[in-house]
Design an enzyme around this catalytic site. Structure first.
Site, PDB file in Angstrom:
ATOM      1  N   GLU A 103       0.846  -1.197   0.000  1.00 22.01           N
ATOM      2  CA  GLU A 103       0.000   0.000   0.000  1.00 22.01           C
ATOM      3  C   GLU A 103       0.887   1.255   0.000  1.00 22.01           C
ATOM      4  O   GLU A 103       1.870   1.322   0.743  1.00 22.01           O
ATOM      5  CB  GLU A 103      -0.837  -0.047   1.276  1.00 22.01           C
ATOM      6  CG  GLU A 103      -1.606   1.190   1.601  1.00 22.01           C
ATOM      7  CD  GLU A 103      -2.186   1.145   3.022  1.00 22.01           C
ATOM      8  OE1 GLU A 103      -2.979   2.031   3.332  1.00 22.01           O
ATOM      9  OE2 GLU A 103      -1.837   0.243   3.809  1.00 22.01           O
ATOM     10  N   ILE A 141       1.447   4.936   1.151  1.00 18.80           N
ATOM     11  CA  ILE A 141       0.935   5.823   2.211  1.00 18.80           C
ATOM     12  C   ILE A 141       1.470   7.233   1.968  1.00 18.80           C
ATOM     13  O   ILE A 141       2.673   7.419   1.753  1.00 18.80           O
ATOM     14  CB  ILE A 141       1.336   5.314   3.614  1.00 18.80           C
ATOM     15  CG1 ILE A 141       0.698   3.939   3.864  1.00 18.80           C
ATOM     16  CG2 ILE A 141       0.920   6.310   4.698  1.00 18.80           C
ATOM     17  CD1 ILE A 141       0.956   3.352   5.232  1.00 18.80           C
ATOM     18  N   ASP A 194      13.178  -3.029  14.492  1.00 23.51           N
ATOM     19  CA  ASP A 194      14.208  -2.092  14.016  1.00 23.51           C
ATOM     20  C   ASP A 194      13.638  -0.679  14.076  1.00 23.51           C
ATOM     21  O   ASP A 194      13.611   0.050  13.084  1.00 23.51           O
ATOM     22  CB  ASP A 194      14.608  -2.459  12.573  1.00 23.51           C
ATOM     23  CG  ASP A 194      15.854  -1.707  12.120  1.00 23.51           C
ATOM     24  OD1 ASP A 194      16.554  -1.122  12.964  1.00 23.51           O
ATOM     25  OD2 ASP A 194      16.138  -1.718  10.899  1.00 23.51           O
TER      26      ASP A 194
HETATM   27  P1  ADP Z   1      14.815   0.491   2.565  1.00 24.15           P
HETATM   28  O1  ADP Z   1      14.289  -0.922   2.622  1.00 24.15           O
HETATM   29  O2  ADP Z   1      15.712   0.727   1.389  1.00 24.15           O
HETATM   30  O3  ADP Z   1      15.451   0.959   3.862  1.00 24.15           O
HETATM   31  P2  ADP Z   1      12.379   1.910   3.237  1.00 24.15           P
HETATM   32  O4  ADP Z   1      11.403   0.811   3.505  1.00 24.15           O
HETATM   33  O5  ADP Z   1      12.958   2.613   4.414  1.00 24.15           O
HETATM   34  O6  ADP Z   1      13.547   1.421   2.274  1.00 24.15           O
HETATM   35  O7  ADP Z   1      11.647   2.950   2.275  1.00 24.15           O
HETATM   36  C1  ADP Z   1      12.339   4.039   1.704  1.00 24.15           C
HETATM   37  C2  ADP Z   1      11.528   5.320   1.852  1.00 24.15           C
HETATM   38  O8  ADP Z   1      10.319   5.169   1.124  1.00 24.15           O
HETATM   39  C3  ADP Z   1      11.085   5.583   3.291  1.00 24.15           C
HETATM   40  O9  ADP Z   1      12.005   6.380   3.951  1.00 24.15           O
HETATM   41  C4  ADP Z   1       9.755   6.273   3.115  1.00 24.15           C
HETATM   42  O10 ADP Z   1       9.957   7.660   2.971  1.00 24.15           O
HETATM   43  C5  ADP Z   1       9.230   5.739   1.815  1.00 24.15           C
HETATM   44  N1  ADP Z   1       8.215   4.690   2.037  1.00 24.15           N
HETATM   45  C6  ADP Z   1       8.401   3.486   2.642  1.00 24.15           C
HETATM   46  N2  ADP Z   1       7.263   2.781   2.646  1.00 24.15           N
HETATM   47  C7  ADP Z   1       6.339   3.545   2.025  1.00 24.15           C
HETATM   48  C8  ADP Z   1       4.956   3.376   1.719  1.00 24.15           C
HETATM   49  N3  ADP Z   1       4.314   2.244   2.019  1.00 24.15           N
HETATM   50  N4  ADP Z   1       4.302   4.376   1.093  1.00 24.15           N
HETATM   51  C9  ADP Z   1       4.960   5.517   0.759  1.00 24.15           C
HETATM   52  N5  ADP Z   1       6.262   5.735   1.002  1.00 24.15           N
HETATM   53  C10 ADP Z   1       6.944   4.771   1.634  1.00 24.15           C
END
Ligand code: ADP
Length: 300
Positions: free
Chosen positions: A99, A101, A206
């Site tokens: 999803e 967000i 984490d």
């Molecule tokens: P990684 O696995 O490379 O650490 P993240 O899961 O932290 O990546 O996601 C990278 C960035 O994407 C996050 O810092 C956030 O800003 C954005 N993000 C993560 N999940 C979502 C989501 N479900 N919807 C919108 N933006 C997201």
């Protein structure tokens, strides 16, 4: 690039244009801010999806992320993105779709709400299989073993601190920290002696500021987990990178009352993450690791 069609051999487009309910992908936009993976927002006529890809890692990492998100999502407490699909890319690598967000709403009581909802998640997500998780996952990019284990002390000693020490020996041949760490392992039952009847709670695993955000309504969201069922206090092992304030802790302890010896155990729970940082980022974290280990080793 944006199009309709049935996916053209690309499993991400295939899912979005099939089970995802879209007939058209209108735009794909890179999203920055991650530590490990490439991320994109896919806009479609059925709404937006958030997609991470990694060209170098098989699908197990994203399958475990999806399982963690799903476990947290099912507690219906703190907001997490609903995981939709994880799988392999045809020319190597893997992906996860979830999803999308919208972040960035203003929040007056964000920390308080996060503390309250995190406490509710820890209360709601109780395992009847002991400590561990349904699969191994990763903490950062370090493998994190989660075999089901009946008691917390054994799980934490062997699969958290012991595991990181073994990795340090392999990665850096750091015999000194390994030997000191081995002594600490023997003391862990004593150091955790105040714990009675520990419940295996679902942990994000984490929880640092890079993995927390606020949605457009100002509600807290937690992301990118390394979930497992563990002692709830272990959730604060990353608190040195989280800037939790007193409103957060007050709200959390209203849901999950503070247990005797919390402060004494906290450094032990932080140690797991310091050791992981040493493994991931190198010896600039060695001093903190040695200092925590010595502090506990000198207690007896
Ligand atoms: P990684 O696995 O490379 O650490 P993240 O899961 O932290 O990546 O996601 C990278 C960035 O994407 C996050 O810092 C956030 O800003 C954005 N993000 C993560 N999940 C979502 C989501 N479900 N919807 C919108 N933006 C997201």
């Amino acid at each position: 690039m944006a199009s309709g069609g049935d996916g053209d051999g690309d499993p991400i487009r295939h899912w979005i244009l099939g089970d995802g309910g879209a007939t058209k992908i209108t735009r794909i936009t890179p999203v920055g801010g991650g530590c490990i993976n490439a991320a994109n927002r896919y806009d479609t006529d059925a709404g937006s999806f958030f997609v991470k890809t990694n060209r170098g890692i098989d699908s197990s990492m994203f399958e475990a992320e999806a399982a963690g998100l799903d476990a947290m999502y099912r507690t219906n407490t703190v907001r997490v993105p609903k995981p939709l699909k994880a799988g392999s890319l045809p020319r190597g690598g893997s992906f996860i779709i979830m999803e999308y967000i919208e972040f960035g709403g203003s929040t007056l009581h964000g920390q308080r709400e996060l503390g309250r909802m995190l406490g509710k998640m820890h209360k709601a997500g109780i395992s009847d299989r002991g400590f561990g998780f349904e699969m191994d996952n990763t903490i950062g990019s370090t493998p994190q073993p989660n075999p089901w284990t009946p008691d917390w002390i054994t799980f934490f000693r062997d699969h958290r601190i012991g595991h990181q020490l073994e990795l340090l020996l392999t990665n850096y041949s750091d015999q000194q920290i390994y030997e000191k760490g081995k002594k600490l392992l023997e003391k862990i039952p004593y150091l955790l002696r105040d714990l009675k009847d520990v419940q295996p709670c679902l942990l994000h695993g984490d929880l640092w500021s890079g993995n927390m955000a606020y949605d457009k309504d100002g509600k807290p969201v937690i992301l990118d987990p390394a979930c497992y069922y563990g002692h709830n206090e272990a959730e604060f092992g990353m608190s040195w990178c989280a800037s939790f304030n007193s409103s957060f802790y007050d709200a959390y302890f209203k849901e999950m009352p503070k247990q005797k010896g919390f402060e004494d155990r906290l450094h032990l729970y932080k140690l797991y993450h310091y050791l992981n940082h040493y493994n991931l980022f190198g010896s600039s974290y060695r001093t903190q690791c040695i200092s925590i280990i010595s502090r506990y080793n000198n207690q007896l």
